[in-house]
Design an enzyme around this catalytic site. Structure first.
Site, PDB file in Angstrom:
ATOM      1  N   LYS A  43       0.819  -1.221   0.000  1.00 14.19           N
ATOM      2  CA  LYS A  43       0.000   0.000   0.000  1.00 14.19           C
ATOM      3  C   LYS A  43       0.849   1.267   0.000  1.00 14.19           C
ATOM      4  CE  LYS A  43      -2.284  -1.201   3.750  1.00 14.19           C
ATOM      5  NZ  LYS A  43      -1.959  -2.628   3.903  1.00 14.19           N
ATOM      6  N   THR A  44       1.824   1.321   0.891  1.00 21.75           N
ATOM      7  CA  THR A  44       2.610   2.541   1.043  1.00 21.75           C
ATOM      8  C   THR A  44       3.383   2.854  -0.232  1.00 21.75           C
ATOM      9  OG1 THR A  44       2.823   2.232   3.433  1.00 21.75           O
ATOM     10  CG2 THR A  44       4.434   3.661   2.370  1.00 21.75           C
TER      11      THR A  44
ATOM     12  N   GLU B 100      -3.772   6.107   1.514  1.00 27.35           N
ATOM     13  CA  GLU B 100      -3.457   4.711   1.844  1.00 27.35           C
ATOM     14  C   GLU B 100      -4.545   4.204   2.789  1.00 27.35           C
ATOM     15  OE1 GLU B 100      -0.047   2.144   4.211  1.00 27.35           O
ATOM     16  OE2 GLU B 100       0.550   3.968   3.146  1.00 27.35           O
TER      17      GLU B 100
END
Length: 461
Positions: free
Chosen positions: A123-124, A167
């Site tokens: 995600k990051t 996010e």
């Protein structure tokens, strides 16, 4: 609480309990930028609290009940218990309170184009890639990402456009509070079982999340993940896929090559036609997949291919994602946030594309429940490293009710025929590495807890 949030401008002073969290600090910055009086408290000082203080936000380490008592609204993180003195005070004085997840949900409704990046892993990095593409395209987005991104000098920035790049974490199903216009779902894996209990529950949460997409929105998802493909029936908007292995995906990476640093370049095909060439400045095949997700989304938003190419090339990684820390006697030291077997396997493969003599991993397991539930998977994911050191489990939010320890993981690794060491004290780990690692070796500290303290100590002169 929705009534309170939709009338947010009626408030003046907003107080955040747990303000030092990566998401909470981003909320604080956003509110500060919008002109609210913002204060907050946290149990400990961090780079995030320092950044907030530098921006003129009053942060108390510990408790200062005068701040919370004078607040018109209190936002609190999931780690805050009802017995917290400031929470007790909020009830006593009838101060409205809202959870972090509820407030982020409100933020997603403030923007016409809320782009939520979710999935168990990546995600990051993917959020950061997308953020750079939108910045490169001068679209002036608001960004909230789960790590420090050097191009924005932090974990968030507040733009003046209708784009909100976020996010979105699945833990405790917080992302079901959001109102996304566009979603990316990178993968669905068996994580956070302390909350979800079963993998079927994880998949169910993502299915409900996919249903949030409106008819004029889109889901971009991973065709190499069968659980992601199952989401199609739940999506009212467009369903766009990408893949490295699944050649029937809408966006496919072909002719993947790696240089000596492990950085990739590849050709992107869309609907079986050449779309663009891409070059990355981060290592690992998993980042090719993350970049494909980014490219598919940016294409959906009609961002120019040259802009995408330039932004991806400039992305050198978010903090704690195979981040280079430094070297000691020609021993290179890296740090990574990976704390799930799938993430460990991915970073191990990424390292394999680099040139080095031997690899060393120093792993700090994260939470007792995850360690117990995935013990065998953890052991197998670590086997690709030449030298393995395991330190104590980082408890995070848990008590050790699982009768599990890092020694169990070390013993499981040894059952697979690979030696491993359990070393409790960080200073002893530092000493062991400095004594035994040789020139051209690669050392990786790995985990979501305090393991970050070790790398800087290894490279000290």
């Amino acid at each position: 609480m929705k009534l309170f949030l939709e009338n947010l401008n009626n408030y003046n002073h907003i107080h955040l309990i747990g303000i030092g969290g990566v998401s909470m600090s981003a909320i604080a910055e956003t509110l500060h930028r919008w002109g609210f009086k913002v204060t907050g408290s946290d149990a400990s000082r961090s780079p995030y609290t320092d950044r907030l203080v530098d921006k003129g936000i009053k942060v108390t380490i510990g408790h200062d009940l005068s701040n919370s008592k004078s607040a018109d609204l209190i936002i609190f993180s999931a780690a805050i218990k009802d017995t917290d003195p400031e929470m007790v005070l909020s009830k006593q004085f009838n101060i409205p309170t809202v959870t972090r997840g509820e407030f982020v949900g409100y933020l997603t409704r403030r923007y016409e184009e809320s782009i939520c990046v979710s999935g168990t892993h990546g995600k990051t990095t993917t959020t950061s890639m997308i953020a750079l593409c939108f910045l490169e395209a001068s679209l002036d987005p608001t960004i909230q990402v789960g790590a420090t991104l050097k191009q924005i000098n932090g974990n968030c920035t507040v733009g003046d456009s209708d784009y909100f790049i976020l996010e979105a974490c699945e833990y405790m199903e917080n992302f079901l509070r959001f109102s996304p216009k566009t979603e990316i779902i990178l993968n669905i894996d068996n994580d956070h079982l302390d909350y979800f209990k079963t993998f079927d529950n994880v998949k169910s949460a993502f299915a409900k999340y996919a249903k949030l997409i409106p008819r004029n929105g889109a889901l971009i998802t991973n065709a190499d993940d069968s659980s992601c493909l199952e989401l199609k029936e739940h999506v009212a908007g467009k369903f766009i896929t990408y893949g490295i292995q699944n050649m029937s995906a809408d966006y496919v990476a072909k002719n993947i090559k790696h240089n000596a640093l492990g950085y990739s370049e590849f050709d992107v095909f869309c609907d079986n036609k050449f779309y663009m060439h891409a070059r990355l400045s981060v290592a690992g095949r998993h980042n090719v997949s993350n970049a494909l997700a980014c490219i598919a989304l940016c294409s959906y938003y009609e961002i120019d291919k040259n802009t995408i190419y330039s932004a991806l090339l400039k992305f050198t990684g978010a903090s704690r994602r195979l981040e280079y820390i430094g070297s000691y006697h020609n021993v290179s030291v890296y740090d990574d946030y990976g704390h799930h077997p799938t993430e460990i396997a991915a970073v191990c493969k990424a390292i394999a594309d680099k040139d080095f003599r031997e690899s060393w991993v120093i792993f700090q397991p994260h939470t007792y429940s995850r360690t117990k539930n995935l013990l065998d998977d953890f052991a197998r994911s670590l086997l690709g490293f030449d030298n393995i050191i395991v330190t104590d489990i980082y408890a995070a939010r848990e008590q050790n009710n699982e009768n599990i320890s890092s020694v169990d993981l070390v013993n499981k690794i040894k059952e697979y025929g690979k030696d491993a060491l359990y070393i409790k004290k960080f200073e002893n780990i530092v000493s062991h590495i400095r004594t035994n690692a040789k020139a051209n070796d690669l050392v990786l500290t790995l985990g979501a807890g305090t393991i970050t303290q070790i790398g800087p100590e290894i490279i000290k002169p």
